[in-house]
Design a protein around this motif. Sequence first.
Motif, short mmCIF file in Angstrom:
data_model
loop_
_atom_site.label_atom_id
_atom_site.label_comp_id
_atom_site.label_asym_id
_atom_site.label_seq_id
_atom_site.Cartn_x
_atom_site.Cartn_y
_atom_site.Cartn_z
N LYS A 160 48.16 35.28 32.52
CA LYS A 160 46.94 36.07 32.63
C LYS A 160 46.20 35.64 33.90
O LYS A 160 46.30 34.50 34.35
N TYR A 161 45.43 36.58 34.46
CA TYR A 161 44.74 36.34 35.71
C TYR A 161 43.25 36.63 35.56
O TYR A 161 42.83 37.41 34.70
N LEU A 162 42.47 35.99 36.43
CA LEU A 162 41.04 36.27 36.54
C LEU A 162 40.76 36.76 37.96
O LEU A 162 41.19 36.15 38.94
N PHE A 163 40.02 37.85 38.02
CA PHE A 163 39.71 38.48 39.30
C PHE A 163 38.20 38.58 39.47
O PHE A 163 37.48 38.94 38.53
N LYS A 164 37.70 38.23 40.65
CA LYS A 164 36.29 38.45 40.96
C LYS A 164 36.19 38.83 42.44
O LYS A 164 37.11 38.56 43.23
N MET A 165 35.08 39.45 42.81
CA MET A 165 34.91 39.89 44.18
C MET A 165 33.43 39.98 44.55
O MET A 165 32.55 39.99 43.68
N ARG A 166 33.17 40.01 45.84
CA ARG A 166 31.82 40.20 46.36
C ARG A 166 31.90 41.02 47.64
O ARG A 166 32.97 41.23 48.19
N ALA A 167 30.74 41.46 48.11
CA ALA A 167 30.71 42.40 49.23
C ALA A 167 29.76 41.93 50.32
O ALA A 167 28.83 41.16 50.08
N THR A 168 30.02 42.43 51.52
CA THR A 168 29.10 42.27 52.64
C THR A 168 29.18 43.54 53.48
O THR A 168 30.05 44.38 53.27
N GLY A 169 28.28 43.69 54.42
CA GLY A 169 28.29 44.87 55.28
C GLY A 169 29.21 44.69 56.47
O GLY A 169 29.31 43.59 57.03
N ARG A 170 29.88 45.74 56.87
CA ARG A 170 30.69 45.73 58.08
C ARG A 170 30.17 46.73 59.12
O ARG A 170 30.61 46.74 60.25
N ALA A 171 29.24 47.57 58.71
CA ALA A 171 28.66 48.58 59.60
C ALA A 171 27.53 49.26 58.84
O ALA A 171 27.14 48.83 57.76
N CYS A 172 26.97 50.34 59.44
CA CYS A 172 26.04 51.23 58.72
C CYS A 172 24.75 50.54 58.28
O CYS A 172 24.14 50.93 57.29
N LEU A 173 24.30 49.53 58.98
CA LEU A 173 23.03 48.86 58.64
C LEU A 173 23.04 48.32 57.21
O LEU A 173 22.12 48.53 56.44
N VAL A 174 24.10 47.59 56.88
CA VAL A 174 24.21 46.90 55.59
C VAL A 174 24.14 45.40 55.85
O VAL A 174 24.67 44.92 56.86
N SER A 175 23.51 44.67 54.95
CA SER A 175 23.31 43.23 55.13
C SER A 175 24.60 42.52 55.50
O SER A 175 25.63 42.70 54.84
N PRO A 176 24.58 41.65 56.52
CA PRO A 176 25.79 40.91 56.90
C PRO A 176 26.04 39.68 56.03
O PRO A 176 27.07 39.02 56.18
N ALA A 177 25.14 39.36 55.11
CA ALA A 177 25.31 38.20 54.24
C ALA A 177 26.16 38.58 53.02
O ALA A 177 26.05 39.69 52.50
N TRP A 178 27.00 37.65 52.57
CA TRP A 178 27.79 37.91 51.37
C TRP A 178 26.88 38.05 50.15
O TRP A 178 25.93 37.27 49.99
N GLY A 179 27.18 39.02 49.30
CA GLY A 179 26.38 39.26 48.11
C GLY A 179 26.85 38.41 46.93
O GLY A 179 27.64 37.47 47.08
N GLU A 180 26.38 38.78 45.74
CA GLU A 180 26.71 38.04 44.53
C GLU A 180 28.16 38.33 44.11
O GLU A 180 28.67 39.43 44.31
N TRP A 181 28.79 37.31 43.49
CA TRP A 181 30.13 37.51 42.92
C TRP A 181 30.03 38.39 41.68
O TRP A 181 29.07 38.31 40.92
N SER A 182 31.03 39.19 41.47
CA SER A 182 31.12 39.96 40.23
C SER A 182 31.50 39.05 39.07
O SER A 182 32.00 37.93 39.27
N ALA A 183 31.24 39.50 37.85
CA ALA A 183 31.71 38.77 36.68
C ALA A 183 33.24 38.79 36.68
O ALA A 183 33.85 39.79 37.06
N PRO A 184 33.90 37.69 36.25
CA PRO A 184 35.36 37.66 36.25
C PRO A 184 35.94 38.75 35.34
O PRO A 184 35.44 39.01 34.26
N VAL A 185 37.00 39.38 35.81
CA VAL A 185 37.74 40.38 35.06
C VAL A 185 39.11 39.82 34.73
O VAL A 185 39.83 39.35 35.62
N GLU A 186 39.49 39.85 33.45
CA GLU A 186 40.77 39.31 33.01
C GLU A 186 41.82 40.42 32.97
O GLU A 186 41.55 41.53 32.53
N PHE A 187 43.02 40.12 33.45
CA PHE A 187 44.10 41.09 33.35
C PHE A 187 45.44 40.37 33.25
O PHE A 187 45.54 39.17 33.50
N GLY A 188 46.47 41.12 32.89
CA GLY A 188 47.79 40.54 32.69
C GLY A 188 48.00 40.14 31.25
O GLY A 188 47.12 40.23 30.40
N LYS A 189 49.20 39.69 30.96
CA LYS A 189 49.57 39.29 29.60
C LYS A 189 50.09 37.88 29.60
O LYS A 189 50.86 37.48 30.48
#
Length: 201
Positions: A160-189
Amino acid sequence: MNCTWRAGQDAPEDTQYFLYWKNSIYDNAMECELYIKDEHGRNTGCRFQNVTITPEKSYFLVNGSSKDSLIQFYDEYIQLYKIEKLMPPSNITVSCDEIKNYCIIQWQRPQISHSKPDNCFKYEINIQYKVRVISSPTLNINTYEGWNSFTFQRPNMRKKYLFKMRATGRACLVSPAWGEWSAPVEFGKSKPMPRAPFASS
């Protein structure tokens, strides 16, 4: 959005503060509607609701008043998108192909008021084995630019795996700082290892 400030070090005890702001040079100045107060009842912050972020700089002014002395004001122009804290990507789903041994991860971009295209963001992706006691090493950490899906080739179909992610801006006047991590998502068997047949003599 919250805005806070500190009372002046030499300010008299009766000093009270007031915040005024406008979102662009074309707007009228507005006073804070919901102040944050300290233990002495002084205004030391403001909570803003339903703020629309624009490309222009916003203007902030903190003024003070006291019966005993004049209080120095403070003002500043701020581009709000640069200090915005991005929320995690939402609606994360994982679908796995058990034959071809890969998983497709999909999500929706962080919700912000001033930028719509999905390609305004880039994402940091973290995938680990799910383990009970010890920390699992990171299997995949990847900075991904572009759209809202990612294909992960599983090195072990029995885990089984745990997946999480976060975002930052790359263009379009979006904050260049990394945002909050998502809650972990479990997948696989999680599958037990096959046992060798036992033969007695």
